[in-house]
Design a protein around this motif. Structure first.
Motif, short mmCIF file in Angstrom:
data_model
loop_
_atom_site.label_atom_id
_atom_site.label_comp_id
_atom_site.label_asym_id
_atom_site.label_seq_id
_atom_site.Cartn_x
_atom_site.Cartn_y
_atom_site.Cartn_z
N GLY A 182 45.57 -41.58 14.15
CA GLY A 182 44.84 -42.79 14.56
C GLY A 182 43.38 -42.45 14.82
N ALA A 183 42.91 -42.81 16.02
CA ALA A 183 41.49 -42.59 16.35
C ALA A 183 41.23 -41.19 16.91
CB ALA A 183 41.04 -43.63 17.36
N VAL A 184 42.31 -40.41 17.06
CA VAL A 184 42.16 -39.09 17.70
C VAL A 184 42.27 -37.98 16.66
CG1 VAL A 184 43.10 -37.53 19.46
CG2 VAL A 184 43.16 -40.01 19.82
N THR A 185 41.30 -37.09 16.69
CA THR A 185 41.35 -35.99 15.74
C THR A 185 41.17 -34.67 16.49
OG1 THR A 185 40.36 -35.12 13.71
CG2 THR A 185 38.86 -36.19 15.20
N GLU A 186 41.85 -33.65 16.00
CA GLU A 186 41.66 -32.32 16.60
C GLU A 186 40.29 -31.81 16.22
OE1 GLU A 186 44.62 -29.35 15.56
OE2 GLU A 186 46.14 -30.70 16.39
N VAL A 187 39.66 -31.10 17.13
CA VAL A 187 38.35 -30.50 16.82
C VAL A 187 38.59 -29.05 16.41
CG1 VAL A 187 36.11 -29.84 17.75
CG2 VAL A 187 37.14 -32.02 18.44
N ARG A 188 38.08 -28.69 15.23
CA ARG A 188 38.24 -27.30 14.75
C ARG A 188 37.00 -26.48 15.06
NH1 ARG A 188 40.53 -27.46 8.72
NH2 ARG A 188 38.43 -28.25 8.43
N LYS A 189 35.86 -27.16 14.97
CA LYS A 189 34.56 -26.51 15.21
C LYS A 189 33.59 -27.57 15.67
CE LYS A 189 33.62 -24.61 11.24
NZ LYS A 189 33.12 -24.05 10.04
N MET A 190 32.44 -27.13 16.12
CA MET A 190 31.40 -28.07 16.53
C MET A 190 30.07 -27.41 16.30
SD MET A 190 32.06 -29.65 20.21
CE MET A 190 33.59 -28.83 20.44
N VAL A 191 29.10 -28.18 15.90
CA VAL A 191 27.78 -27.57 15.71
C VAL A 191 26.70 -28.54 16.20
CG1 VAL A 191 27.94 -28.18 13.26
CG2 VAL A 191 26.14 -26.65 13.98
N GLU A 192 25.74 -28.01 16.94
CA GLU A 192 24.67 -28.84 17.48
C GLU A 192 23.53 -28.94 16.48
OE1 GLU A 192 24.65 -30.67 20.17
OE2 GLU A 192 22.53 -31.22 20.24
N LYS A 193 23.16 -30.17 16.17
CA LYS A 193 22.03 -30.45 15.29
C LYS A 193 22.01 -29.58 14.03
CE LYS A 193 19.29 -32.53 18.94
NZ LYS A 193 20.13 -32.35 20.11
N PRO A 194 23.04 -29.74 13.18
CA PRO A 194 23.11 -28.93 11.95
C PRO A 194 21.93 -29.24 11.02
CG PRO A 194 24.73 -30.71 11.89
CD PRO A 194 24.14 -30.71 13.28
N ALA A 195 21.47 -28.23 10.32
CA ALA A 195 20.39 -28.43 9.35
C ALA A 195 20.89 -29.37 8.25
CB ALA A 195 19.98 -27.08 8.75
N ALA A 196 19.95 -30.10 7.64
CA ALA A 196 20.29 -31.07 6.60
C ALA A 196 21.21 -30.44 5.56
CB ALA A 196 19.02 -31.58 5.94
N GLY A 197 22.28 -31.15 5.22
CA GLY A 197 23.18 -30.68 4.17
C GLY A 197 24.23 -29.69 4.65
N THR A 198 24.23 -29.33 5.93
CA THR A 198 25.20 -28.33 6.39
C THR A 198 26.24 -28.88 7.37
OG1 THR A 198 23.91 -27.62 8.31
CG2 THR A 198 23.40 -26.53 6.22
N ALA A 199 26.15 -30.18 7.70
CA ALA A 199 27.06 -30.74 8.71
C ALA A 199 28.50 -30.70 8.21
CB ALA A 199 26.66 -32.18 9.02
N PRO A 200 29.46 -30.31 9.08
CA PRO A 200 30.87 -30.24 8.67
C PRO A 200 31.51 -31.61 8.48
CG PRO A 200 30.62 -29.66 10.99
CD PRO A 200 29.24 -29.83 10.46
N SER A 201 30.87 -32.68 9.01
CA SER A 201 31.38 -34.04 8.83
C SER A 201 30.26 -34.99 9.23
CB SER A 201 32.62 -34.29 9.72
OG SER A 201 32.21 -34.53 11.06
N ARG A 202 30.59 -36.28 9.30
CA ARG A 202 29.60 -37.25 9.80
C ARG A 202 29.99 -37.74 11.19
NH1 ARG A 202 28.84 -41.90 7.09
NH2 ARG A 202 30.65 -41.87 5.74
N LEU A 203 30.95 -37.04 11.83
CA LEU A 203 31.41 -37.46 13.16
C LEU A 203 30.49 -36.88 14.25
CD1 LEU A 203 35.30 -37.14 12.94
CD2 LEU A 203 33.89 -39.23 12.90
N ALA A 204 29.67 -37.76 14.83
CA ALA A 204 28.68 -37.33 15.82
C ALA A 204 29.18 -37.57 17.24
CB ALA A 204 27.38 -38.09 15.61
N ILE A 205 28.91 -36.61 18.10
CA ILE A 205 29.26 -36.74 19.52
C ILE A 205 28.25 -37.72 20.15
CG2 ILE A 205 29.49 -35.49 21.70
CD1 ILE A 205 30.00 -32.94 19.97
N VAL A 206 28.77 -38.74 20.85
CA VAL A 206 27.88 -39.80 21.33
C VAL A 206 27.74 -39.84 22.87
CG1 VAL A 206 27.90 -41.31 19.31
CG2 VAL A 206 29.77 -41.46 20.98
N GLY A 207 27.67 -38.65 23.46
CA GLY A 207 27.27 -38.62 24.87
C GLY A 207 28.34 -38.92 25.89
N ARG A 208 29.61 -38.74 25.54
CA ARG A 208 30.70 -38.89 26.52
C ARG A 208 31.63 -37.71 26.35
NH1 ARG A 208 27.52 -42.20 27.34
NH2 ARG A 208 27.77 -44.36 27.99
#
Ligand code: G1P
Length: 289
Positions: A182-208
């Motif tokens: 559903g709306a819940v996904t396991e997190v495998r990795k996380m990266v802060e402010k990835p350089a253009a073209g290197t983001a592992p997905s388009r799922l952005a952390i929105v401050g919560r």
């Protein structure tokens, strides 16, 4: 599983994007319709059952403390004049005695550093973090409440995410999603402010965030990440694999009030939900577009 009773509100930032307005007024005190931004975040925390509000403040942020204090002159004047409906509007600014704490972040070393400044006030229990310039709007099911429900099922750590455009990923913490339910996904990795073209997905952390206290030991190492700052995302990334870590796609509207356009949009969107002003605002917008 320990309940989440405490929330951290990092509010020490300079609000550079809103200068000169924020030269003398904290950005968290800028109003969306008739309530300051910080009020929306505190209301959201309350709706999720948070009891203790911890504000990480800085110089020139006295207005936030005053805002959550009682204002004897105003209150007694309104009471004497029997203006109960106006008095009622102050209700949401009241925090129970001892349930608001303020701690200073002396140096602007990043979000991770701000959160670490609250470690002694949080102690050894899970806690929430809410960034007030992200106005996440779903009055029926506020974001942190949605996350608390996920936490009750999954435990561990939970972050709220939303899909952003590919060319926006460099502005956010981005998660690498794993198994999804559903709306819940396991997190495998996380990266802060990835350089253009290197983001592992388009799922952005929105401050919560709902986080376990083990994060503090990682933050205290003071390792610098993106922008030379101590990043919360980097410390969270180290927790992945040692504790459950999930991302919840928030169901609701997001207004980025750290941005001039987002702030104006939030005012328009929320004004249109207020019956007493919606018609006149709508009529005015029609004259413009
Ligand atoms: C912070 C976080 C980032 C998150 C963002 C949400 O970044 O570091 O991971 O995606 O808030 O608004 P900032 O906006 O402070 O640069």
């Amino acid at each position: 599983m320990k309940p989440v009773r405490k929330a951290i509100f990092p509010v020490a930032g300079f609000g550079t994007r809103f200068l000169p307005a924020t030269k003398a007024v904290p950005k968290e005190m800028l109003p969306v319709v008739d309530r300051p931004l910080i009020q929306y975040a505190v209301d959201e925390a309350r709706a999720a059952g948070i009891e203790q509000m911890i504000f990480v403040t800085g110089r020139n942020k006295y207005a936030i403390e005053d805002y959550f204090d009682s204002a004897y002159e105003i209150e007694s004047d309104l009471a004497a004049k029997n203006k109960t409906s106006v008095l009622d509007k102050l209700e949401s600014t009241r925090l129970s005695p001892g349930k608001a704490a303020f701690v200073r972040q002396q140096q602007m070393l990043g979000l991770g550093h701000a959160v670490a400044c609250a470690r002694d006030l949080v102690g050894d229990e899970p806690f929430a973090v809410l960034l007030p310039d992200e106005l996440l709007w779903n009055p029926a099911a506020p974001c942190l409440k949605q996350m608390a429900d996920t936490y009750a099922r999954k435990g561990g750590n939970v972050v709220a995410v939303l899909e952003v455009a590919e060319d926006q990923t460099h502005k956010y913490g981005i998660v690498d999603p794993g198994a999804t339910e559903g709306a819940v996904t396991e997190v495998r990795k996380m990266v802060e402010k990835p350089a253009a073209g290197t983001a592992p997905s388009r799922l952005a952390i929105v401050g919560r965030y709902i986080l376990q206290p083990e994060i503090f030991a990682l933050l205290e190492k003071g390792e610098r990440g993106a922008g030379g700052e101590i990043q919360l995302t980097d410390a969270m990334a180290k927790l992945v694999g040692t504790q459950p870590f999930h991302a919840l796609t928030f169901d609701g509207e997001r207004h980025d009030c750290g941005d001039n356009a987002g702030f104006i949009q939030a005012n328009i969107a929320l004004a249109l939900e207020r019956p007493e002003i919606a018609d006149s605002v709508k009529a005015f917008i029609r004259t413009l577009v």
